[in-house]
Design an enzyme around this catalytic site. Structure first.
Site, mmCIF file in Angstrom:
data_model
loop_
_atom_site.group_PDB
_atom_site.id
_atom_site.type_symbol
_atom_site.label_atom_id
_atom_site.label_comp_id
_atom_site.label_asym_id
_atom_site.label_seq_id
_atom_site.Cartn_x
_atom_site.Cartn_y
_atom_site.Cartn_z
ATOM 1 N N TYR A 33 -66.942 -102.367 -2.370
ATOM 2 C CA TYR A 33 -68.131 -102.010 -1.410
ATOM 3 C C TYR A 33 -69.122 -102.375 -3.066
ATOM 4 O O TYR A 33 -68.784 -102.451 -4.117
ATOM 5 C CB TYR A 33 -68.071 -100.203 -1.521
ATOM 6 C CG TYR A 33 -68.970 -100.144 -2.383
ATOM 7 C CD1 TYR A 33 -70.002 -99.340 -3.048
ATOM 8 C CD2 TYR A 33 -67.749 -99.553 -3.540
ATOM 9 C CE1 TYR A 33 -70.440 -98.623 -4.622
ATOM 10 C CE2 TYR A 33 -68.305 -98.639 -5.111
ATOM 11 C CZ TYR A 33 -69.619 -98.034 -4.865
ATOM 12 O OH TYR A 33 -69.693 -97.277 -6.593
ATOM 13 N N LYS A 148 -65.175 -102.924 -8.525
ATOM 14 C CA LYS A 148 -66.267 -101.881 -8.067
ATOM 15 C C LYS A 148 -65.491 -101.173 -6.743
ATOM 16 O O LYS A 148 -65.469 -102.234 -5.244
ATOM 17 C CB LYS A 148 -67.423 -102.733 -7.553
ATOM 18 C CG LYS A 148 -68.511 -101.360 -6.531
ATOM 19 C CD LYS A 148 -69.638 -101.688 -6.867
ATOM 20 C CE LYS A 148 -71.597 -101.086 -6.373
ATOM 21 N NZ LYS A 148 -71.379 -100.089 -7.667
ATOM 22 N N GLU A 182 -69.440 -95.330 -19.528
ATOM 23 C CA GLU A 182 -70.594 -96.093 -18.928
ATOM 24 C C GLU A 182 -70.442 -94.565 -17.823
ATOM 25 O O GLU A 182 -70.473 -93.613 -18.298
ATOM 26 C CB GLU A 182 -70.743 -96.890 -17.743
ATOM 27 C CG GLU A 182 -69.386 -96.690 -17.142
ATOM 28 C CD GLU A 182 -69.018 -98.029 -16.362
ATOM 29 O OE1 GLU A 182 -69.492 -98.935 -16.298
ATOM 30 O OE2 GLU A 182 -67.628 -98.538 -15.732
ATOM 31 N N LEU A 207 -67.516 -101.682 -15.716
ATOM 32 C CA LEU A 207 -68.168 -102.326 -14.426
ATOM 33 C C LEU A 207 -68.959 -103.135 -15.444
ATOM 34 O O LEU A 207 -69.751 -102.763 -15.907
ATOM 35 C CB LEU A 207 -68.502 -101.212 -13.172
ATOM 36 C CG LEU A 207 -68.970 -101.851 -12.167
ATOM 37 C CD1 LEU A 207 -68.015 -102.173 -10.967
ATOM 38 C CD2 LEU A 207 -70.404 -101.256 -11.134
#
Length: 290
Positions: A33, A148, A182, A207
């Site tokens: 996505y 992702k 993260e 990511l």
């Protein structure tokens, strides 16, 4: 007016839109996505988001559902049909509909594409009202966080824990090393005790954030230094300033972590400047021209 979604070649009212129960995205989370911010009718960093979509699809051996040019047409059509000029667009590509089996379909099926959009407020104007709090949690996600994927259960659990503690994000860390990775849905940065702007380097553990990349490009243009170097929880706690970036957070100051103030507990001068820099990027950078 009914919200309009794009589903596998058709524009439909969202109340009528549906996917097959044997879609592999529903059965296995076998999909990718992207989320893109629309500002004043222009998709911000569209090229970065479509490049990341294509890369993530390649990493799971799934073809793009159409060319980038054709997909751009769909994105604009969804915004136009919904009469949205300031919003968040969501697109999802899955491996499509096939009999439930963990391995890929023996006979390839067309990938499934869903695109929706919703209105959101414009880029915030007051950085002091944009500040927020975070908590820290062990990073329990899978090993390929650079993809992702729609597999977001650990992220959801982390965000829920943050909400329960009055925070907006969970900052994740490696339990074995106590090194920060993260946020559950953001890139995390600090201005360390020596004044250096830092975020973790890219590999399979984090990511590759599109807002991260866009901000770095702006910093390079301005001759402002930044350091792609990981940092520990202890270094984070000694930081002068902290912030997160994403397509929905832009540059969001973090002034409290685990109930303790970051620096003096106020929005610092570096993050204040970065907030203004990214506001200009969102609102007028030529790279974002439609």
């Amino acid at each position: 007016m009914s919200k309009i979604a794009y589903v596998n070649g058709r524009y439909l009212p969202q109340s009528e839109a549906s996917v097959n129960i044997e879609d592999r995205g529903y059965q296995f989370g076998d999909g990718i996505y992207e989320v893109v911010h629309l500002h004043d009718g222009r998709y911000v960093d569209e090229d970065l988001h479509l490049a990341r979509l294509e890369r993530s699809l390649g990493e799971i051996q799934l073809a793009m559902p159409m060319s980038r040019a054709a997909l751009s047409v769909v994105l604009r059509e969804v915004a136009q049909r919904n009469r949205v000029r300031e919003g968040l667009l969501y697109m999802q590509v899955t491996r499509g509909v096939a009999r439930r089996d963990h391995a890929f379909p023996t006979k390839p099926v067309p990938p499934a594409l869903v695109v929706t959009i919703r209105r959101v407020p414009a880029y915030p104007t007051d950085v002091d009202k944009w500040q927020a709090a975070c908590i820290t949690l062990p990073d329990l996600r899978w090993a390929r966080r650079d993809i992702k994927s729609v597999n977001l259960l650990p992220n959801c659990l982390a965000r829920q824990k943050a909400r329960e503690q009055g925070a907006i994000e969970a900052i994740l860390y490696d339990e074995a090393t106590c090194m920060v990775t993260e946020g559950a849905a953001t890139t995390f940065w600090i201005v360390d005790e020596n004044g250096a702007i830092r975020t973790r380097f890219l590999d399979h553990v984090v990511l590759p954030g599109c807002t991260r990349a866009a901000l770095m490009a702006e910093l390079r243009t301005l001759g402002m230094a930044y350091d792609e170097r990981e940092f520990s929880l202890d270094e984070m706690r000694r930081a002068r300033e902290a912030f997160i970036t994403s397509a929905t957070s832009f540059v969001k100051p973090i002034t409290k972590i685990d109930g303790n103030p970051v620096g003096d507990g106020k929005v610092g001068p570096v993050v204040r400047r970065l907030f203004d820099i990214f506001a200009r990027h969102v609102k007028g950078d030529v790279k974002n021209a439609a």
